[in-house]
Scaffold this active site. Structure first.
Site, PDB file in Angstrom:
ATOM      1  N   HIS A  36       0.909  -1.076   0.013  1.00  0.00           N
ATOM      2  CA  HIS A  36       0.099  -0.008   0.076  1.00  0.00           C
ATOM      3  C   HIS A  36       0.961   1.360   0.140  1.00  0.00           C
ATOM      4  CE1 HIS A  36       1.118   0.117   4.137  1.00  0.00           C
ATOM      5  NE2 HIS A  36       0.582  -0.868   4.371  1.00  0.00           N
ATOM      6  N   HIS A  39       4.089   1.254   1.862  1.00  0.00           N
ATOM      7  CA  HIS A  39       5.298   0.654   1.410  1.00  0.00           C
ATOM      8  C   HIS A  39       5.896   1.326   0.356  1.00  0.00           C
ATOM      9  CE1 HIS A  39       2.751  -3.024   3.058  1.00  0.00           C
ATOM     10  NE2 HIS A  39       3.889  -3.295   3.361  1.00  0.00           N
ATOM     11  N   GLY A 149       9.586   1.149   8.199  1.00  0.00           N
ATOM     12  CA  GLY A 149       8.448   2.494   8.383  1.00  0.00           C
ATOM     13  C   GLY A 149       8.449   2.509   9.876  1.00  0.00           C
ATOM     14  N   GLN A 150       8.296   4.110  10.226  1.00  0.00           N
ATOM     15  CA  GLN A 150       7.942   4.505  11.625  1.00  0.00           C
ATOM     16  C   GLN A 150       6.650   3.683  12.161  1.00  0.00           C
ATOM     17  OE1 GLN A 150      10.157   5.880  13.670  1.00  0.00           O
ATOM     18  NE2 GLN A 150       8.718   5.666  15.373  1.00  0.00           N
ATOM     19  N   VAL A 178       2.552   6.723   6.960  1.00  0.00           N
ATOM     20  CA  VAL A 178       1.460   7.092   5.917  1.00  0.00           C
ATOM     21  C   VAL A 178       0.173   7.006   6.176  1.00  0.00           C
ATOM     22  CG1 VAL A 178       0.817   6.905   3.465  1.00  0.00           C
ATOM     23  CG2 VAL A 178       3.603   6.691   4.012  1.00  0.00           C
ATOM     24  N   SER A 187      -2.128   0.077   6.615  1.00  0.00           N
ATOM     25  CA  SER A 187      -1.975  -1.266   7.090  1.00  0.00           C
ATOM     26  C   SER A 187      -2.803  -2.252   6.185  1.00  0.00           C
ATOM     27  CB  SER A 187      -2.214  -1.491   8.397  1.00  0.00           C
ATOM     28  OG  SER A 187      -2.464  -2.723   8.874  1.00  0.00           O
TER      29      SER A 187
HETATM   30  P1  PAJ Z   1       5.019  -5.149   6.626  1.00  0.00           P
HETATM   31  O1  PAJ Z   1       4.084  -5.020   7.616  1.00  0.00           O
HETATM   32  O2  PAJ Z   1       4.732  -5.583   5.183  1.00  0.00           O
HETATM   33  O3  PAJ Z   1       5.726  -3.885   6.309  1.00  0.00           O
HETATM   34  C1  PAJ Z   1       7.000  -3.500   5.601  1.00  0.00           C
HETATM   35  C2  PAJ Z   1       7.643  -2.136   5.900  1.00  0.00           C
HETATM   36  O4  PAJ Z   1       6.528  -1.135   5.573  1.00  0.00           O
HETATM   37  C3  PAJ Z   1       7.802  -2.019   7.557  1.00  0.00           C
HETATM   38  O5  PAJ Z   1       9.052  -1.304   7.626  1.00  0.00           O
HETATM   39  C4  PAJ Z   1       6.567  -1.300   7.796  1.00  0.00           C
HETATM   40  O6  PAJ Z   1       6.974  -0.536   9.077  1.00  0.00           O
HETATM   41  C5  PAJ Z   1       6.274  -0.276   6.518  1.00  0.00           C
HETATM   42  N1  PAJ Z   1       5.005   0.344   6.794  1.00  0.00           N
HETATM   43  C6  PAJ Z   1       3.905  -0.405   7.134  1.00  0.00           C
HETATM   44  N2  PAJ Z   1       2.785   0.446   6.918  1.00  0.00           N
HETATM   45  C7  PAJ Z   1       3.339   1.658   7.142  1.00  0.00           C
HETATM   46  C8  PAJ Z   1       2.784   3.035   7.037  1.00  0.00           C
HETATM   47  N3  PAJ Z   1       1.619   3.150   6.963  1.00  0.00           N
HETATM   48  N4  PAJ Z   1       3.631   3.968   6.757  1.00  0.00           N
HETATM   49  C9  PAJ Z   1       5.012   3.801   6.684  1.00  0.00           C
HETATM   50  N5  PAJ Z   1       5.483   2.583   6.701  1.00  0.00           N
HETATM   51  C10 PAJ Z   1       4.681   1.458   6.829  1.00  0.00           C
HETATM   52  O7  PAJ Z   1       6.970  -5.065   8.956  1.00  0.00           O
HETATM   53  C11 PAJ Z   1       6.878  -5.961   8.153  1.00  0.00           C
HETATM   54  O8  PAJ Z   1       6.316  -6.207   7.063  1.00  0.00           O
HETATM   55  C12 PAJ Z   1       7.853  -7.300   8.520  1.00  0.00           C
HETATM   56  O9  PAJ Z   1       7.857  -7.346   9.900  1.00  0.00           O
HETATM   57  C13 PAJ Z   1       9.207  -7.373   7.985  1.00  0.00           C
HETATM   58  C14 PAJ Z   1       9.826  -6.348   8.317  1.00  0.00           C
HETATM   59  C15 PAJ Z   1       8.948  -7.449   6.127  1.00  0.00           C
HETATM   60  C16 PAJ Z   1       9.977  -8.582   8.509  1.00  0.00           C
HETATM   61  O10 PAJ Z   1       9.056  -9.719   7.864  1.00  0.00           O
END
Ligand code: PAJ
Length: 283
Positions: A36, A39, A149-150, A178, A187
Site C-alpha cells: 500500500h 510500502h 517504517g515508523q 503514511v 496497514s
Molecule cells: P510489512 O508489515 O509488510 O511492512 C513492511 C514495511 O513497511 C515495514 O518497515 C513497515 O513499518 C512499513 N510500513 C507499513 N505500514 C506503513 C505505513 N502506514 N507508513 C509507513 N511505513 C509503513 O514489517 C513487516 O512487513 C515485516 O515485519 C518485515 C520487516 C518485512 C519482516 O518480515
C-alpha cells in the site's frame, strides 16, 4: 529498465553483484507484500537514495503466533509486482518458505528485553521471527541501505539494536507513517475492518493527536497521557484497548515524567483485527 522477479538466493546474489559492478548502491525494502502507500513511500525513498532497489515480499511464518493471521494474511502477488514495476523497483525477491527455512533450520536471533515489551508482550516470539528474517534478508541481499517504517516503531528500534550489536554493515532509514485522509495509519490489516469498524478506526490517530496537543500545552505526566488514550478508545464503539504506552523511545521502558525522546504507542482491537499506531515526541 526491466524488473526482475526472483525466488532463489543465488539469483539475488548474482543480480546484486552485477549492480555493484556497475557502481550502484543497493537499497532494500523488506515487506510481507499486500503493498500500500506506506510500502510505496519506502520504495520511493529507496529509489531516490540508492541506485539499485530490491523489494522482498515474504510472509514470514516465524513472526506469526499459532493463533495469528498467517493463513488469512493477504497475498495479492500480481498487484504487488505491478506496483513495484510502477515505482521503478529493480529486483523483487519472493522466496518460498522452504527457501528461507529449509528442513533442519535451527538458528534464531533474539534482541533481549526490547523484544519482550509492547507488541512483544502481546505477541510472544514475534520479534524473534522478525529479527531472524531481517538478518537473513540483510545477509542475502547485503544492501547498503535498508528502509523501514515508523509505523512499526518497536520493530525499527529492534532492528537498529540488531544492526549495532551484530555489526551488520547496513545503513537504516526509518520513514514517516503514511496515513489515510482521515488519519488511519495504512496497514494491510485495514482491509479486514467492516464499514463500521473502518469508520471508527481513526480513533487511534485522534488519541495520539490529543496526546500531542496536551504535551504541546505543557503536560508532562505520562499517566495522564495514557489515560487520554484509554478514554478515547473506551469512547469508541467496537474498540477494545490492548495497550496504551508512554515509554522511553530508546529503552522502550515506561516513564512517569516526559523527557527526551518519548514513544507514545497503542494497540486496539476491532473484532478480530488488531491495529497499532504511535507517535514520537521530543520533549
Ligand atoms: P510489512 O508489515 O509488510 O511492512 C513492511 C514495511 O513497511 C515495514 O518497515 C513497515 O513499518 C512499513 N510500513 C507499513 N505500514 C506503513 C505505513 N502506514 N507508513 C509507513 N511505513 C509503513 O514489517 C513487516 O512487513 C515485516 O515485519 C518485515 C520487516 C518485512 C519482516 O518480515
Amino acid at each position: 529498465m526491466t524488473m526482475h522477479v526472483v525466488s532463489t538466493i543465488d539469483v539475488v546474489r548474482q543480480a546484486v553483484r552485477e549492480a555493484r559492478a556497475k557502481k550502484l548502491t543497493v537499497g532494500l525494502v523488506p515487506t510481507m507484500g499486500a503493498l500500500h502507500a506506506g510500502h510505496v513511500s519506502l520504495i520511493e525513498a529507496a529509489r531516490h537514495e540508492t541506485g539499485y532497489v530490491v523489494v522482498s515480499i515474504f510472509v514470514n511464518p516465524t513472526q506469526f503466533g499459532p493463533q495469528e493471521d498467517l493463513e488469512r494474511y493477504p497475498r495479492p502477488l500480481e498487484n504487488d509486482l505491478e506496483n513495484c514495476g510502477k515505482h521503478g523497483v529493480d529486483l523483487v525477491f519472493v522466496p518460498e518458505p522452504a527457501t528461507m527455512y529449509p528442513e533442519g533450520y535451527r538458528t534464531y536471533v533474539e534482541v533481549e528485553e526490547l523484544q519482550d515489551v509492547l507488541e512483544g508482550a502481546a505477541r510472544p516470539g514475534h520479534f524473534r521471527g522478525v529479527a531472524t528474517v531481517v538478518l537473513k534478508l540483510f545477509n542475502i541481499v547485503q544492501p547498503d541501505v535498508a528502509y523501514f517504517g515508523q509505523k512499526d516503531a518497536q520493530q525499527a528500534r529492534i532492528i537498529r539494536q540488531l544492526v549495532d550489536d551484530l555489526n551488520v554493515p547496513v545503513r537504516l532509514r526509518v520513514c514517516p507513517i503514511v496515513r489515510e485522509p482521515d488519519g488511519l495509519a495504512m496497514s494491510s490489516r485495514n482491509q479486514h475492518l467492516d464499514p463500521t469498524q473502518r469508520e471508527h478506526a481513526p480513533a487511534l490517530f485522534r488519541g495520539l493527536e490529543e496526546v500531542r496537543k496536551r504535551v504541546e500545552k505543557g503536560e508532562r505526566d505520562a499517566r495522564v497521557l495514557r489515560e487520554v488514550l484509554a478514554a478515547r478508545i473506551a469512547a469508541t464503539p467496537g474498540a477494545v484497548l490492548d495497550y496504551a504506552a508512554v515509554v522511553d523511545a530508546n529503552t522502550l521502558k515506561p516513564i512517569s515524567k516526559l523527557t527526551g525522546e518519548v514513544l507514545v504507542a497503542l494497540a486496539v482491537k476491532f473484532g478480530g483485527t488488531r491495529l497499532i499506531d504511535n507517535l514520537i515526541l521530543t520533549v
